[in-house]
Enzyme design. Structure first.
Site, PDB file in Angstrom:
ATOM      1  N   LEU A  13      42.254  14.684  43.834  1.00 27.47           N
ATOM      2  CA  LEU A  13      42.948  13.483  44.316  1.00 27.47           C
ATOM      3  C   LEU A  13      42.386  12.200  43.712  1.00 27.47           C
ATOM      4  O   LEU A  13      43.136  11.268  43.411  1.00 27.47           O
ATOM      5  CB  LEU A  13      42.866  13.411  45.841  1.00 27.47           C
ATOM      6  CG  LEU A  13      43.758  14.381  46.610  1.00 27.47           C
ATOM      7  CD1 LEU A  13      43.354  14.394  48.084  1.00 27.47           C
ATOM      8  CD2 LEU A  13      45.226  14.005  46.464  1.00 27.47           C
ATOM      9  N   ASP A  53      26.401   9.321  42.864  1.00 28.99           N
ATOM     10  CA  ASP A  53      26.197  10.374  43.856  1.00 28.99           C
ATOM     11  C   ASP A  53      26.111   9.694  45.213  1.00 28.99           C
ATOM     12  O   ASP A  53      25.146   8.981  45.490  1.00 28.99           O
ATOM     13  CB  ASP A  53      24.906  11.144  43.544  1.00 28.99           C
ATOM     14  CG  ASP A  53      24.611  12.257  44.536  1.00 28.99           C
ATOM     15  OD1 ASP A  53      25.276  12.318  45.602  1.00 28.99           O
ATOM     16  OD2 ASP A  53      23.705  13.068  44.266  1.00 28.99           O
ATOM     17  N   ASN A  79      36.586   8.404  48.307  1.00 30.14           N
ATOM     18  CA  ASN A  79      37.292   9.671  48.171  1.00 30.14           C
ATOM     19  C   ASN A  79      36.380  10.885  48.165  1.00 30.14           C
ATOM     20  O   ASN A  79      36.804  11.978  48.562  1.00 30.14           O
ATOM     21  CB  ASN A  79      38.123   9.631  46.877  1.00 30.14           C
ATOM     22  CG  ASN A  79      38.662  10.989  46.494  1.00 30.14           C
ATOM     23  OD1 ASN A  79      39.585  11.512  47.110  1.00 30.14           O
ATOM     24  ND2 ASN A  79      38.070  11.586  45.452  1.00 30.14           N
ATOM     25  N   TYR A 161      34.045  19.655  59.350  1.00 30.54           N
ATOM     26  CA  TYR A 161      34.918  18.815  58.533  1.00 30.54           C
ATOM     27  C   TYR A 161      35.785  17.887  59.393  1.00 30.54           C
ATOM     28  O   TYR A 161      35.808  16.674  59.150  1.00 30.54           O
ATOM     29  CB  TYR A 161      35.776  19.681  57.615  1.00 30.54           C
ATOM     30  CG  TYR A 161      36.657  18.881  56.692  1.00 30.54           C
ATOM     31  CD1 TYR A 161      36.128  18.241  55.577  1.00 30.54           C
ATOM     32  CD2 TYR A 161      38.026  18.764  56.931  1.00 30.54           C
ATOM     33  CE1 TYR A 161      36.932  17.497  54.728  1.00 30.54           C
ATOM     34  CE2 TYR A 161      38.838  18.022  56.088  1.00 30.54           C
ATOM     35  CZ  TYR A 161      38.287  17.392  54.989  1.00 30.54           C
ATOM     36  OH  TYR A 161      39.094  16.653  54.154  1.00 30.54           O
ATOM     37  N   LYS A 165      35.558  13.634  59.489  1.00 29.74           N
ATOM     38  CA  LYS A 165      36.678  12.746  59.193  1.00 29.74           C
ATOM     39  C   LYS A 165      37.062  11.895  60.406  1.00 29.74           C
ATOM     40  O   LYS A 165      37.550  10.777  60.248  1.00 29.74           O
ATOM     41  CB  LYS A 165      37.868  13.558  58.687  1.00 29.74           C
ATOM     42  CG  LYS A 165      37.621  14.185  57.317  1.00 29.74           C
ATOM     43  CD  LYS A 165      37.304  13.140  56.256  1.00 29.74           C
ATOM     44  CE  LYS A 165      37.212  13.723  54.862  1.00 29.74           C
ATOM     45  NZ  LYS A 165      36.953  12.711  53.810  1.00 29.74           N
ATOM     46  N   THR A 194      43.298  21.443  46.000  1.00 32.65           N
ATOM     47  CA  THR A 194      42.145  20.922  45.269  1.00 32.65           C
ATOM     48  C   THR A 194      40.980  21.892  45.416  1.00 32.65           C
ATOM     49  O   THR A 194      41.024  22.826  46.218  1.00 32.65           O
ATOM     50  CB  THR A 194      41.698  19.547  45.826  1.00 32.65           C
ATOM     51  OG1 THR A 194      41.210  19.720  47.165  1.00 32.65           O
ATOM     52  CG2 THR A 194      42.847  18.546  45.834  1.00 32.65           C
TER      53      THR A 194
END
Length: 236
Positions: A13, A53, A79, A161, A165, A194
């Protein structure tokens, strides 16, 4: 035309977002943990490369100096992200097998990395006439959606995860309030094919990058403090 930095942009992305912005005439920095991959990606696109990084203070500080020396920054796209709980075959570590190590590694990139990069680039963004921050979130960050039986999100068993987020969404809200002159938004690209998910996604990077590009190009009168997809607003 703006100058934009995209973290984790040598593929997926981030790369597609960079391609679209370069094609529209914007100056784009491709931030990449692997300097050589970043350089090659930038050469292909006509962008600029900087080693970055998001988990390393020294790397981020060096990236700030490079971008500052070249003229400054208008748009930051956070991102870079990881999904350690998902294997390449799509198998997900659920709550029963969740460990502190999985949680820590996920938050180190997705949450602490976002804070580290945003904090470091704030001085440059403040000098911009129309600063923008785009935080790449996920539909799995929505507590309302994850709590709703019958949705795809409800059936997702992972913890680390989505939690990371959801934290990114909170960062978005608070940064937007703290910097009213910025446009700060969280975006849900959709379940995109991805490396992050072992290419198990159901849409292309071209489709997923749509909302990232749209929010990266906001003007000073654009929305801020939102959580959006290409189709509209998501419930927190």
């Amino acid at each position: 035309m703006t100058t934009t930095l995209i973290t984790g942009a040598n593929k997926g992305l981030g790369y597609e977002t960079a391609r679209r912005l370069v094609a529209a005439g914007h100056t784009v920095w491709i931030g990449s943990r692997d300097a050589e991959r970043g350089r090659l990606a930038a050469e292909r696109l006509g962008a600029r490369a900087v080693r970055l990084d998001v988990t390393d203070d020294a790397s981020v500080a060096a990236a700030v100096k490079a971008v500052e020396a070249d003229g400054g920054l208008d748009v930051l796209v956070n991102n870079a992200g990881v999904q350690h709980e998902m294997d390449r075959d799509g198998t997900v570590v659920g709550a029963a097998d969740l460990t502190a190590d999985i949680m820590r590694a996920t938050f180190e990139t997705n949450v602490f990395g976002t804070v580290r990069v945003t904090h470091a680039f704030l001085p440059l963004l403040r000098r911009s006439a129309a600063p923008v921050v785009v935080n790449v979130s996920s539909g799995l960050a929505s507590l309302a959606t994850l709590s709703a039986p019958g949705t795809h999100a409800y059936d997702y068993p992972g913890v680390a995860y989505p939690a990371s987020k959801t934290a990114v969404n909170m960062l978005t809200v608070q940064y937007a309030k703290a910097f009213p002159g910025f446009r700060v938004n969280a975006v849900e690209p959709g379940f995109t094919r991805t490396d992050l998910n072992g290419n198990t996604g159901v849409q292309t990077v071209e489709q997923g990058a749509e909302i990232i590009v749209r929010m990266a190009r906001l003007g000073p009168d654009g929305p801020t403090g939102g959580y959006v997809t290409a189709e509209g607003t998501l419930p927190w």
